[in-house]
Every structure is written in structure tokens, then in C-alpha cells.
Design a protein around this motif. Sequence first.
Motif, PDB file in Angstrom:
ATOM      1  N   CYS A 134       0.883  -1.156   0.000  1.00  0.00           N
ATOM      2  CA  CYS A 134       0.000   0.000   0.000  1.00  0.00           C
ATOM      3  C   CYS A 134       0.930   1.217   0.000  1.00  0.00           C
ATOM      4  O   CYS A 134       1.621   1.447   1.000  1.00  0.00           O
ATOM      5  CB  CYS A 134      -0.905   0.016   1.225  1.00  0.00           C
ATOM      6  N   LYS A 141       0.464   4.340   0.358  1.00  0.00           N
ATOM      7  CA  LYS A 141       0.187   5.315   1.419  1.00  0.00           C
ATOM      8  C   LYS A 141       0.698   4.802   2.772  1.00  0.00           C
ATOM      9  O   LYS A 141       1.392   5.512   3.497  1.00  0.00           O
ATOM     10  CB  LYS A 141      -1.311   5.602   1.470  1.00  0.00           C
ATOM     11  N   CYS A 142       0.364   3.561   3.101  1.00  0.00           N
ATOM     12  CA  CYS A 142       0.764   2.990   4.402  1.00  0.00           C
ATOM     13  C   CYS A 142       2.268   2.758   4.494  1.00  0.00           C
ATOM     14  O   CYS A 142       2.853   2.926   5.560  1.00  0.00           O
ATOM     15  CB  CYS A 142       0.018   1.690   4.671  1.00  0.00           C
ATOM     16  N   LEU A 182      -7.950  -3.312  -2.035  1.00  0.00           N
ATOM     17  CA  LEU A 182      -7.847  -2.067  -1.278  1.00  0.00           C
ATOM     18  C   LEU A 182      -7.214  -2.380   0.072  1.00  0.00           C
ATOM     19  O   LEU A 182      -7.503  -3.406   0.688  1.00  0.00           O
ATOM     20  CB  LEU A 182      -9.223  -1.430  -1.074  1.00  0.00           C
ATOM     21  N   CYS A 183      -6.391  -1.478   0.545  1.00  0.00           N
ATOM     22  CA  CYS A 183      -5.711  -1.642   1.831  1.00  0.00           C
ATOM     23  C   CYS A 183      -6.732  -1.786   2.960  1.00  0.00           C
ATOM     24  O   CYS A 183      -7.703  -1.035   3.026  1.00  0.00           O
ATOM     25  CB  CYS A 183      -4.803  -0.440   2.080  1.00  0.00           C
ATOM     26  N   CYS A 204      -6.166   1.759   5.229  1.00  0.00           N
ATOM     27  CA  CYS A 204      -6.482   3.113   4.748  1.00  0.00           C
ATOM     28  C   CYS A 204      -7.406   3.123   3.531  1.00  0.00           C
ATOM     29  O   CYS A 204      -7.774   4.191   3.052  1.00  0.00           O
ATOM     30  CB  CYS A 204      -5.197   3.868   4.416  1.00  0.00           C
ATOM     31  N   ASN A 205      -7.737   1.950   3.029  1.00  0.00           N
ATOM     32  CA  ASN A 205      -8.658   1.810   1.904  1.00  0.00           C
ATOM     33  C   ASN A 205      -8.078   2.338   0.587  1.00  0.00           C
ATOM     34  O   ASN A 205      -8.810   2.606  -0.348  1.00  0.00           O
ATOM     35  CB  ASN A 205     -10.001   2.476   2.211  1.00  0.00           C
ATOM     36  N   SER A 206      -6.763   2.483   0.495  1.00  0.00           N
ATOM     37  CA  SER A 206      -6.106   2.915  -0.745  1.00  0.00           C
ATOM     38  C   SER A 206      -5.923   1.719  -1.666  1.00  0.00           C
ATOM     39  O   SER A 206      -5.894   0.564  -1.223  1.00  0.00           O
ATOM     40  CB  SER A 206      -4.739   3.518  -0.449  1.00  0.00           C
ATOM     41  N   GLN A 207      -5.723   2.006  -2.940  1.00  0.00           N
ATOM     42  CA  GLN A 207      -5.461   0.965  -3.931  1.00  0.00           C
ATOM     43  C   GLN A 207      -4.108   0.313  -3.662  1.00  0.00           C
ATOM     44  O   GLN A 207      -3.124   1.002  -3.406  1.00  0.00           O
ATOM     45  CB  GLN A 207      -5.473   1.565  -5.341  1.00  0.00           C
TER      46      GLN A 207
END
Length: 157
Positions: A8, A10-11, A40-41, A44-47
Motif C-alpha cells: 500500500c 500510502k501505508c 484495497l488496503c 487506509c482503503n487505498s489501492q
Amino acid sequence: MNDNIIICPKCIEEFKKVPYTNLFQYRGIYHNFQVPENCLCHKCNSQLFETNITREEFKIIYQVSHENDFILALIELKQNNIIEYQLRMSQFKSQFYQQEQVQHIVQNTKIPHCPTCNSANIKKISGFSKAGSVAMWGIFSRKVHKQWQCNDCGSEW
């Protein structure tokens, strides 16, 4: 998704500041975690992004460093300079397999180990020590039937 490591983006950036504690700790990298079907993560729900690093390569890389910056640098190195990446991985694999061999040799040697803490830092209990214990405690001495003492945890057996 195949057998490559999933991250992820972002993470992985956010967790750079979080110190490594164990292999099952989530730090933006899906190596021991099941990848959600929707890609999705779970934090954080990011791709999610599939890297070019295989699980086998990741196992070796993680032995060298748990730092997210290091892992990201190797992902980038593999994309940009495969020859340099292969040279580095060859060095890492050599180190990794040497460490495994040393561990295997240590585990399979006939050197006595402490049954409590598994340390090889032990010493034989001397006859003088046993005699002193008998002189002090008489028949209640616990050292009489013991042969070894661990220098790390103090256990006697």
C-alpha cells in the motif's frame, strides 16, 4: 495477483516511522497478510500495488533489513537496474544461506546446551563446588547430582 509482494503506497510511507517489532506486524507490505479481494488496503482503503519483488526475494531482503526505505529502494533498483539488483541479491542470498548453515551446525553439534534457555554458555560444576555445597547444606544439597551450570540463567542440571 501472483506471487509478488503487494504494498500500500500510502501505508508504506506512513509506517516508515513505526519501528519494526515482529514479522506479522503490518507496515504497508502484504507479505504475511491475505490481500483483500477488492485490492484495497485494509487500513487506509487505498489501492494496493503489486511490486516486482517475489516472496522468495522478500524473505531474503527482510533478513537484511526491515526498513521500508530499504525495501522501496530495492523495488526501485529492480525496476531501473536489474543487473545491479541481481548482484545485490546474490550477496544477500550468500549471507542468508551462510547464516542458515551456521545455525544448522550449531543446533546439530554435540555441545551441551542449557535446557532452560538453550544457551551454550555453560560450565561444569566442580567437585570443590559440590563439596562446599554438601558442607554447607549437608544431605539437602542440590548440587550433588548436578553436572552443569548455565552462566546466562543460572540453571543447574
